[in-house]
Design a protein around this motif. Structure first.
Motif, short mmCIF file in Angstrom:
data_model
loop_
_atom_site.label_atom_id
_atom_site.label_comp_id
_atom_site.label_asym_id
_atom_site.label_seq_id
_atom_site.Cartn_x
_atom_site.Cartn_y
_atom_site.Cartn_z
N CYS A 292 60.68 49.45 14.65
CA CYS A 292 59.53 49.76 13.80
C CYS A 292 59.96 50.72 12.70
O CYS A 292 60.45 51.82 12.99
N ARG A 310 59.10 45.47 12.70
CA ARG A 310 57.71 45.71 12.30
C ARG A 310 57.62 46.91 11.37
O ARG A 310 58.50 47.78 11.38
N ASP A 314 51.71 49.80 11.16
CA ASP A 314 50.82 48.75 11.69
C ASP A 314 51.02 48.54 13.18
O ASP A 314 50.43 47.64 13.77
N PHE A 315 51.92 49.29 13.79
CA PHE A 315 52.31 48.97 15.17
C PHE A 315 51.51 49.78 16.18
O PHE A 315 51.25 50.97 15.97
N ASP A 316 51.16 49.13 17.28
CA ASP A 316 50.45 49.83 18.37
C ASP A 316 51.50 50.32 19.38
O ASP A 316 52.06 49.55 20.14
N PHE A 317 51.76 51.64 19.36
CA PHE A 317 52.79 52.21 20.23
C PHE A 317 52.25 52.55 21.63
O PHE A 317 52.98 53.08 22.45
N SER A 318 50.98 52.25 21.88
CA SER A 318 50.36 52.79 23.10
C SER A 318 50.76 52.04 24.38
O SER A 318 50.42 52.49 25.47
N LYS A 319 51.45 50.90 24.24
CA LYS A 319 51.79 50.15 25.46
C LYS A 319 53.30 49.98 25.64
O LYS A 319 53.75 49.14 26.41
N THR A 320 54.09 50.78 24.90
CA THR A 320 55.54 50.61 24.98
C THR A 320 56.20 51.96 25.29
O THR A 320 55.61 53.01 25.11
N ARG A 340 51.46 60.96 16.11
CA ARG A 340 50.68 59.94 16.82
C ARG A 340 51.34 59.57 18.16
O ARG A 340 50.69 59.51 19.19
N VAL A 341 52.66 59.34 18.14
CA VAL A 341 53.30 58.93 19.41
C VAL A 341 53.39 60.09 20.40
O VAL A 341 53.32 59.88 21.61
N LEU A 344 50.48 60.10 22.70
CA LEU A 344 50.31 58.97 23.64
C LEU A 344 50.98 59.31 24.97
O LEU A 344 52.04 59.93 24.99
#
Ligand SMILES: NC(=O)C1=CN([C@@H]2O[C@H](COP(=O)(O)OP(=O)(O)OC[C@H]3O[C@@H](n4cnc5c(N)ncnc54)[C@H](O)[C@@H]3O)[C@@H](O)[C@H]2O)[C@@H](O)CC1
Ligand SMILES: Nc1ncnc2c1ncn2[C@@H]1O[C@H](COP(=O)(O)OP(=O)(O)O)[C@@H](O)[C@H]1O
Ligand SMILES: [K+]
Length: 528
Positions: A292, A310, A314-320, A340-341, A344
């Motif tokens: 990303c 990516r 625009d990437f959703d980091f919440s499940k990785t 942001r990360v 999480l």
């Protein structure tokens, strides 16, 4: 045996052991063990004529060990010269007894001054001008209190120019046994090919200057009752410490079973860094890997089309599992994405620019310390220095303390990189990584390490074991590549990745076979 003990701990063990033994027993055991090592080194050197051994004996008990070995070697018929820097009246009791044994035998004892010292010209001259097959360093051990100076310093300068084998007793003289730094200011330390260390292994032999000065390390336990050893706070890293976290892959599995890794980084002009981390994560078993990019994202990685590229915004980091920092730069955009990360609860590896951003921003520091998800920080000494607001010199002067401080402050696992990487956890436990070599001193190998950490976290290794495995595999792969001639000059970070995959699969296979016992033996061979 992977335990490492500080000087303070060794002193306690020594006192407890001495209490139950006749005077001089431990020194004689140390001398006997060192004698065997010296004979083996002479054998291996295949010396044509009768060997000549120079023994340096300092003022304390390390000098006593040296005098004991000198007496033994002379008794075995070997030509031994002792450079004696001790005065009998001021020696500790055991060392004085050892001096008596050396004087009673066939060893030649000289008291050399500086090379140009008119007080002892003949003694100095006969040492500085002769050929030696082996030097045994017993100037100082764990009692060194200040930098080497005067005649002893001059002797160490001379020894370090000799082409012959050098055996250090307990510690290479001049080295700090706790930190691996050279005792200074302006200090010097013996560069040995082998070190025989007494009672137990010591951290300073394996990190900072330790690896260059100690050479191959062997431990002579002196038959001390293991019950006298306290629980260790420091360990030499090896599979025995983390192999039980490695699990065979179940047949009934799919890519979702092995986790997703997203690497956050790659600002304009630095897109290679997240690609390296992402490739490493892929080759260490993550189910799916995303690269990303903070700025523009390439369509895909032509050499590794399995990676999904990516735009980070625009990437959703919440499940990785997230690896943040490789090439991310220090712009406000990178700062926002990092904030942001950090919030999480996902497993997170912070490397490179992410660490620099944290160092420069108190709000990010608070977010990091408050995290609930597993966190691994992988600073090199300069990044660690920025995080602790000190110089890199301060970090290197006590790498264990610096790694512990970072781990406690940020409630994270820390890998303080460099020769003898120090892995620390918030409770103060540390491990020193013995694998790896200067082939790794090339751009991009740190990105690879971060990617390996991410892959292992994604596969549900606890963060401590993930960090231990990643550091060990990374160094082990580099060691195997150097053996194969791929380095130390010119190894590239990309070449490291498949070698780490090979090492991880070999380790997994051994663990699956339950061959941990054999692994223990293998680790010792590799580490020493
Ligand atoms: N006590 C015992 O029975 C045993 C001791 N052992 C050996 O003893 C060593 C520790 O002995 P010591 O505590 O006597 O310490 P060292 O022999 O390392 O040196 C201490 C002596 O050196 C002096 N000194 C320190 N730094 C100096 C410097 N830069 N220049 C000049 N003099 C300096 C100190 O004042 C002291 O006299 C271990 O490393 C190990 O080799 C082993 O034989 C195991 C058993
Ligand atoms: N002389 C060395 N001996 C052992 N390991 C080393 C040596 N030099 C570098 N390394 C290892 O190589 C990696 C370099 O990481 P880093 O400095 O972050 O590089 P980059 O950011 O360019 O990828 C670390 O894992 C470090 O421990
Ligand atoms: K020594």
């Amino acid at each position: 045996m992977n335990e490492l003990y500080t000087v303070a701990e060794i002193r306690q063990i020594e006192q407890a052991a001495l209490a139950g033994l006749p005077a001089g027993t431990l020194m004689q055991r140390a001398g006997a063990a060192a004698m065997q090592m010296a004979l083996a080194m002479l054998d291996n050197a295949s010396i044509a004529s009768a060997p000549r051994v120079l023994v340096l004996a300092g003022p304390g008990n390390n000098g006593g060990d040296a005098l004991d070995v000198a007496a033994r070697l002379a008794q075995a018929g070997i030509e031994v010269t002792v450079a004696l820097y001790a005065v009998a009246e001021r020696q500790p009791q055991d060392a004085r007894a050892a001096l008596g044994r050396a004087q009673a035998g066939a060893a030649t004892l000289l008291a050399p001054g500086d090379p140009g010292d008119s007080a002892a010209p003949s003694a100095a001259g006969s040492i500085y001008q002769r050929h030696w097959d082996l030097v045994i360093d017993g100037l100082f051990g764990i009692g060194l209190a200040r930098p080497l100076a005067g005649a002893m310093r001059a002797m160490v300068e001379f020894i370090n120019t000799l082409p012959c084998q050098v055996l250090a007793l307990d510690i290479p003289s001049g080295l700090d046994a706790d930190t691996g730094d050279i005792v200074g200011p302006g200090g010097i330390a013996v560069r040995a090919h082998r070190t025989i260390t007494f009672i137990a292994d010591k951290p300073g032999l394996h990190t900072c200057h330790g690896r260059d000065h100690a050479g191959q390390v062997s431990i002579a336990t002196l038959d001390i009752d293991p019950a006298l050893l306290p629980p260790a706070q420091a360990f030499l890293n090896g599979p025995i410490l983390f192999a039980d976290a490695l699990r065979p892959r179940p047949q009934n599995s799919h890519k979702g079973s092995f986790g997703d890794v997203a690497v956050l980084g790659g600002a304009h002009g630095m897109q290679g860094a997240p690609i390296l981390a992402a490739r490493a994560a892929l080759h260490c078993g993550a189910g799916r890997v995303f690269a990303c990019f903070v700025d523009e994202a390439p369509g895909y990685d032509p050499a590794q089309p399995e990676l999904m590229c990516r735009h980070a915004g625009d990437f959703d980091f919440s499940k990785t599992t997230v690896v943040a920092g490789p090439g991310s730069g220090g712009a406000s955009r990178a700062n926002e994405l990092l904030a942001r990360v950090l919030d999480l609860p996902v497993p997170l590896v912070l490397d490179a620019d992410a660490l620099n951003l944290v160092a420069a921003d108190r709000a990010l520091q608070q977010r990091l310390a408050a995290r609930t998800g597993a966190t691994i920080l992988t600073p090199h000494p300069l990044e660690a220095a920025r995080l602790l607001a000190v110089s890199a010199g301060v970090i290197q002067a006590d790498r264990l303390a610096a790694a512990r401080q970072l781990a406690a402050r940020f409630q994270a696992i820390v890998i303080l990189k460099g020769s003898g990487s120090v892995i620390a956890r918030p409770d103060g436990s540390v491990a020193i990584n013995p694998s790896g070599n200067p082939a790794l001193a090339t751009a991009g190998t740190g990105d690879v390490l971060a990617g390996v950490c991410g892959a292992l976290l994604a596969q549900h290794l606890p963060p401590w074991q993930a960090a231990l495995s990643a550091a060990w595999l990374h160094g082990h792969a580099a060691d195997r590549l150097v053996e194969a001639g791929v380095g130390p000059v010119g190894l590239s970070a990309s070449e490291l990745i498949p070698a780490i995959r090979t090492a991880l699969n070999a380790l997994n296979a051994l663990c699956t076979l339950g061959a941990l016992g054999a692994l223990g033996a293998q680790i010792t061979v590799n580490a020493h």
